[in-house]
Design a protein around this motif. Structure first.
Motif, short mmCIF file in Angstrom:
data_model
loop_
_atom_site.label_atom_id
_atom_site.label_comp_id
_atom_site.label_asym_id
_atom_site.label_seq_id
_atom_site.Cartn_x
_atom_site.Cartn_y
_atom_site.Cartn_z
N GLY A 99 0.86 -1.18 0.00
CA GLY A 99 0.00 0.00 0.00
C GLY A 99 0.89 1.22 0.00
N LEU A 100 0.31 2.38 -0.29
CA LEU A 100 1.18 3.55 -0.39
C LEU A 100 0.47 4.82 0.09
N LEU A 101 1.30 5.76 0.52
CA LEU A 101 0.89 7.13 0.79
C LEU A 101 1.76 8.03 -0.08
N TYR A 102 1.14 9.06 -0.65
CA TYR A 102 1.87 9.94 -1.58
C TYR A 102 1.45 11.38 -1.34
N VAL A 103 2.44 12.26 -1.42
CA VAL A 103 2.15 13.68 -1.39
C VAL A 103 3.28 14.43 -2.09
N THR A 104 2.95 15.51 -2.74
CA THR A 104 3.95 16.44 -3.22
C THR A 104 3.64 17.78 -2.58
N ALA A 105 4.64 18.38 -1.92
CA ALA A 105 4.37 19.57 -1.11
C ALA A 105 5.62 20.43 -0.97
N VAL A 106 5.42 21.72 -0.92
CA VAL A 106 6.52 22.65 -0.65
C VAL A 106 6.96 22.56 0.80
N GLN A 107 6.00 22.28 1.69
CA GLN A 107 6.28 22.11 3.11
C GLN A 107 5.97 20.66 3.50
N PRO A 108 6.86 19.74 3.18
CA PRO A 108 6.54 18.32 3.40
C PRO A 108 6.35 17.96 4.86
N ASP A 109 7.08 18.59 5.78
CA ASP A 109 6.92 18.25 7.19
C ASP A 109 5.51 18.54 7.66
N SER A 110 4.97 19.68 7.26
CA SER A 110 3.60 20.03 7.65
C SER A 110 2.60 19.07 7.05
N ALA A 111 2.78 18.75 5.76
CA ALA A 111 1.86 17.83 5.08
C ALA A 111 1.93 16.44 5.70
N LEU A 112 3.13 15.96 5.96
CA LEU A 112 3.28 14.61 6.52
C LEU A 112 2.72 14.51 7.94
N SER A 113 2.81 15.59 8.70
CA SER A 113 2.26 15.61 10.05
C SER A 113 0.74 15.41 10.01
N VAL A 114 0.09 16.10 9.09
CA VAL A 114 -1.36 15.94 8.95
C VAL A 114 -1.70 14.53 8.46
N MET A 115 -0.93 14.03 7.50
CA MET A 115 -1.18 12.69 6.97
C MET A 115 -1.04 11.62 8.05
N LEU A 116 0.00 11.73 8.86
CA LEU A 116 0.21 10.76 9.93
C LEU A 116 -0.94 10.80 10.93
N ALA A 117 -1.44 11.99 11.21
CA ALA A 117 -2.59 12.10 12.12
C ALA A 117 -3.81 11.38 11.55
N GLU A 118 -4.00 11.48 10.23
CA GLU A 118 -5.13 10.80 9.61
C GLU A 118 -4.95 9.28 9.60
N VAL A 119 -3.72 8.81 9.43
CA VAL A 119 -3.45 7.38 9.51
C VAL A 119 -3.77 6.86 10.91
N ARG A 120 -3.35 7.60 11.92
CA ARG A 120 -3.62 7.19 13.30
C ARG A 120 -5.12 7.22 13.60
N LYS A 121 -5.80 8.22 13.06
CA LYS A 121 -7.24 8.30 13.26
C LYS A 121 -7.94 7.08 12.66
N LEU A 122 -7.51 6.69 11.47
CA LEU A 122 -8.11 5.51 10.83
C LEU A 122 -7.81 4.25 11.63
N ARG A 123 -6.60 4.19 12.19
CA ARG A 123 -6.22 3.02 12.99
C ARG A 123 -6.99 2.94 14.30
N ASP A 124 -7.20 4.08 14.95
CA ASP A 124 -7.69 4.08 16.32
C ASP A 124 -9.20 4.28 16.46
N GLU A 125 -9.83 4.90 15.47
CA GLU A 125 -11.24 5.23 15.60
C GLU A 125 -12.08 4.41 14.63
N PRO A 126 -13.06 3.69 15.12
CA PRO A 126 -13.91 2.89 14.23
C PRO A 126 -14.62 3.77 13.20
N LEU A 127 -14.81 3.25 12.02
CA LEU A 127 -15.53 3.97 10.98
C LEU A 127 -17.03 3.83 11.20
#
Length: 400
Positions: free
Chosen positions: A325-353
């Motif tokens: 599986g993969l995650l992809y982003v292109t961004a001028v500020q990758p640290d900010s983008a990746l921080s938000v992405m990681l939060a969404e991954v954790r949300k999907l892992r921890d919170e039932p849909l």
């Protein structure tokens, strides 16, 4: 100086699988697929009378499992050179007949299998089959034409380095699949393509084009008897066995790794891979497919729409025997983008849909799934892929 990053890691996604709704009935399309053998070659035929298009796709098992660093790209090379003249048709005549009959012939090399395909219309079926089987079985591989093809492929390989996304895909694969056959690119390398000779192409053609390596899939208004007679006449004399496709194991587990490549680019490219179930792992693959649909929607909303951190962000799932599986982003500020992405991954892992969120994601996926099967060629590809990678072509119907 911006950075192009290829990240290989492992993410844990816990997703509840959902079965088919009560009362769901088997697809009528499944009943229209006929499965049989002709002269030892397995054949799948889906007869469609609603249009005049006929799609033929010959799958050759093996993919990169049959390659070495010296032969990487050889099947791509062979397919391209096979269109440059046959025993019956000189190159110019072959292309002229393709154009006059509205026929398209194309070869493609992949990680798990290669394909040699044709699309034509019913009124040109006889001549198109002859053009197709001539290129498949009796290419003359003129040395001058082989050199032209070599130059074209070398240019294509070099251009991969200049395309940030293509370069990052290659880099991520080489890290994620280190020590695995998928670490070899079926499109080839400069060193391999430059070294492959005409004799190598001929020998490869003879070793790999054997009955035990083949699966033929046809979708269109073709009767079984007609197809059987054509396959018997054209392919019946092929050798029974040869250089058989080798099994592919799952990529070995490894610690997370990060590769950073510095280039002068206006943005940063980030690609993260993680181990994932394959088509053959039906329930897990279906669950993760739904999860990636939900995650991709959330990433778009949070990273692009709300924060304007990117113009391209998504999650996805490949379809290889040893899958990722993969995650992809292109961004001028990758640290900010990746921080938000990681939060969404954790949300999907921890919170039932919720049922509504999951149902909406599944509905979008199913719609896009069937939209992607509007052409006969796409249906042939799907049937063959599930037959070779998913256990049976029948799973293609049950998947949704």
């Amino acid at each position: 100086m911006w950075l192009a990053r290829a990240t290989v890691g492992c993410f844990l996604l816990l997703v509840a699988g959902h079965g088919a709704p009560a009362g769901a009935r088997p697809s009528d399309a499944q009943a229209r697929v006929e499965e049989f053998e002709v002269a030892g070659i397995p054949v799948l035929l889906r007869r469609i009378e609603a249009n005049e298009v006929i799609a033929v796709k010959l799958f050759i098992r093996g993919g990169t499992a049959n390659l070495t660093p010296r032969t990487a790209g050889i099947e791509r090379f062979l397919f391209a050179a096979s269109e440059r003249g046959t025993e019956k048709y000189a190159k110019d005549l072959w292309y002229a007949r393709l154009a006059s009959t509205g026929t398209r012939v194309a070869g493609a090399a992949g990680y798990d299998f290669s394909t040699f395909s044709m699309e034509t219309v019913l009124g040109s079926w006889d001549e198109a089959w002859d053009l197709y089987t001539q290129a498949l079985l009796r290419p003359t591989l003129p040395p001058s034409e082989v050199e032209l093809v070599r130059g074209q492929i070398l240019n294509s390989v070099r251009q991969r380095r200049d395309d940030p996304d293509a370069y990052m895909r290659d880099l991520a694969d080489s890290l994620f699949y280190q020590g695995h056959p998928y670490a070899l690119n079926p499109e080839g390398t400069e060193a391999a393509i430059a070294d492959i000779s005409v004799d190598d192409l001929r020998a490869w053609h003879d070793r790999r084009l054997t009955k035990d390596n083949l699966l033929l899939v046809v979708v269109g208004n073709v009767g079984r008897g007609d197809l059987e007679s054509r396959v018997e006449a054209a392919l019946g004399d092929l050798p029974e066995t040869g250089d058989a496709g080798r099994p592919v194991n799952r990529a070995p587990a490894r610690s997370a790794a990060v590769a950073v490549v510095e280039r002068r680019l206006p943005t940063n490219y980030v690609r993260g891979l993680f181990p994932a179930p394959s088509l053959g792992d039906e329930e897990d693959y279906a669950a993760l497919t739904a999860a990636m649909e939900v995650l991709s929607n959330r990433l778009f909303e949070e990273v692009r729409t709300k924060r304007n951190l990117t113009y391209a962000v998504f999650s996805g799932l490949s379809a290889r025997l040893s899958n990722y599986g993969l995650l992809y982003v292109t961004a001028v500020q990758p640290d900010s983008a990746l921080s938000v992405m990681l939060a969404e991954v954790r949300k999907l892992r921890d919170e039932p849909l919720s049922e509504d969120v999951l149902a909406a994601a599944v509905s979008v996926f199913v719609t896009e799934y069937y939209q992607g099967l509007e052409s006969n060629e796409a249906q042939a590809s799907l049937l063959g892929r599930f037959e070779l990678l998913g256990g049976s072509w029948k799973e293609a119907e049950d998947f949704v």
